[in-house]
Design an enzyme around this catalytic site. Structure first.
Site, PDB file in Angstrom:
ATOM      1  N   GLU A   1      -2.539  10.648   0.911  1.00 40.82           N
ATOM      2  CA  GLU A   1      -3.775   9.849   0.911  1.00 40.82           C
ATOM      3  C   GLU A   1      -4.076   9.308   2.296  1.00 40.82           C
ATOM      4  OE1 GLU A   1      -6.370   6.334   0.736  1.00 40.82           O
ATOM      5  OE2 GLU A   1      -4.253   6.362   1.330  1.00 40.82           O
ATOM      6  N   GLU A   2      -3.029   8.928   3.015  1.00 43.89           N
ATOM      7  CA  GLU A   2      -3.219   8.366   4.354  1.00 43.89           C
ATOM      8  C   GLU A   2      -3.592   9.430   5.383  1.00 43.89           C
ATOM      9  OE1 GLU A   2      -3.428   5.329   4.687  1.00 43.89           O
ATOM     10  OE2 GLU A   2      -2.122   4.276   3.274  1.00 43.89           O
TER      11      GLU A   2
ATOM     12  N   ASP B   1       0.832  -1.203   0.000  1.00 49.75           N
ATOM     13  CA  ASP B   1       0.000   0.000   0.000  1.00 49.75           C
ATOM     14  C   ASP B   1       0.868   1.255   0.000  1.00 49.75           C
ATOM     15  OD1 ASP B   1      -2.104   1.733   0.283  1.00 49.75           O
ATOM     16  OD2 ASP B   1      -2.570   1.200   2.354  1.00 49.75           O
TER      17      ASP B   1
END
Length: 390
Positions: free
Chosen positions: A172-173, A138
């Site tokens: 994004e995290e 990821d």
């Protein structure tokens, strides 16, 4: 069928015989034109959210070497900084073939550069043929496979240079601040956007919504030997968290139950001091309804326990996201995590695909197989060609 394994074995053997360079010297012996080599280099570079400068610089250089025009679009730091703190500029990367007249392409491939903490170095198990390390799943596997697929199709002439672009975003995290910043940059109305996240090589037909919030308790400090003279903020907060853990929230047939995770708790100063403040950060994966419905239920549930507690939602959040999954030859699934899909403006087809399992992502054993990485390249090729009507 073992061509992918032989290829990696030869690459590993050849690089093992060369001098190994420290990471900050560029790992010059590694062939990053190969999907395995590119993936390795990406995983070797720490890129915890808000610290994506180094990986952005590497990928920009790599794409330029592969005849892409690369645009860097700065994204402001997520966390506030003191005047004496230094922060290397983070940025999104938009790349398109240098033989194309502009970035106005029909198909966009995208994934995120950042990872969750902590950094875990790259490693390869030659017995199980598993690659490990932070971001190995990821989402650096998606980046490596997307770039490799795009270059392969361009070099073979299967797609025109004006057909596709690549977008790699920060944050994004941290709630998608990179993708949301991209919306402010002039860009074409893409026909199709292919997002990279771990989906076990299946097409995701949708994912749950997302909502994050903080519950804060303000008490009154004092000496722990005289608790009746103060008010313990921890004792105020805990009953509310217990209530939230059992709070009925919306569900749906497609996505199942809404789930709530009490992810972080901070409270008090010392064991011999009455805690004057405490808070908890909480994440909700919404399975049904709009986020306002869950927000209302959460506030009512907390206030029913103690009116003095404060509830702060980090953003408006979003409900479940339905995703296109009409390309033949792929299994489909729904996923419980959030993505950048709802943050990208535009009326385009949206696909979500990638190698590896979300069950391994964010863990201390994050890993994927060589075969998954190789198959992901072919999967992205198939999606690109389908999007272009080939």
């Amino acid at each position: 069928m073992y061509q992918w394994l032989l290829r990696f074995a030869l690459l590993s053997a050849s690089t093992a015989l060369r001098p190994q360079h420290p990471l900050n010297q560029g790992f010059a012996a590694l062939d990053t034109t190969d999907v395995y080599g590119l993936h390795r280099k990406l995983v070797e570079i720490p890129s915890i959210s808000d610290s994506e400068h180094a990986i952005g610089e590497f990928l920009a250089s790599h794409l330029r070497a592969q005849n892409f025009n690369v645009e860097k679009h700065p994204v402001r730091p997520f966390y506030s900084l003191k005047d004496d703190e230094k922060h290397q500029q983070r940025f999104n990367l938009l790349a398109y073939p240098s033989s194309s007249s502009s970035n106005g392409t029909r198909v966009l491939l995208t994934a995120h550069l950042d990872t969750v903490p902590p950094f875990i170095p790259y490693s390869y198990n030659s017995t199980t043929h598993q690659i490990s390390g932070r971001g190995s799943v990821d989402a650096k596997a998606c980046i490596a496979a997307q770039v490799t697929a795009a270059i392969s199709l361009l070099q073979s002439g299967a797609v025109a240079p004006s057909s596709l672009s690549l977008l790699y975003v920060v944050g994004e995290e941290l709630g998608g601040d990179g993708m949301r910043a991209f919306n402010s940059i002039p860009h074409p109305a893409y026909e199709t956007v292919i997002f990279g996240e771990p989906t076990d090589l299946k097409l995701a037909s949708g994912h749950k919504g997302n909502l994050a919030f903080t519950v804060t308790a303000i008490g009154k400090g004092g000496h722990s030997g005289y608790p009746w003279l103060g008010e313990n903020a921890n004792s105020m907060l805990l009953p509310a968290l217990l209530a939230l853990d059992h709070l009925p929230l919306p569900n749906s047939k497609k996505y199942g139950n809404t789930t709530l995770n009490i992810g972080k708790m901070v409270g008090g100063e010392a064991s011999n001091v009455i805690a004057s403040s405490a808070y908890a950060d909480i994440q909700v994966r919404i399975a049904g309804g709009e986020p306002e419905v869950s927000q209302s239920l959460i506030v009512d549930g907390v206030k029913e326990v103690d009116e003095r507690l404060r509830v702060h939602f980090w953003s408006q959040g979003y409900g479940p996201v339905n995703i296109d999954h009409d390309v033949e030859g792929f299994e489909t699934m729904t996923v419980n995590y959030g993505t950048d899909i709802p943050w990208l403006d535009g009326d385009h087809k949206r696909y979500l695909f990638g190698p590896g399992s979300i069950l391994d992502a964010h863990s201390d054993h994050e890993h994927l197989s060589l075969q998954d990485l190789a198959e992901a390249v072919e999967g992205y090729k198939k999606l690109i060609l389908a999007a272009l009507g080939r």
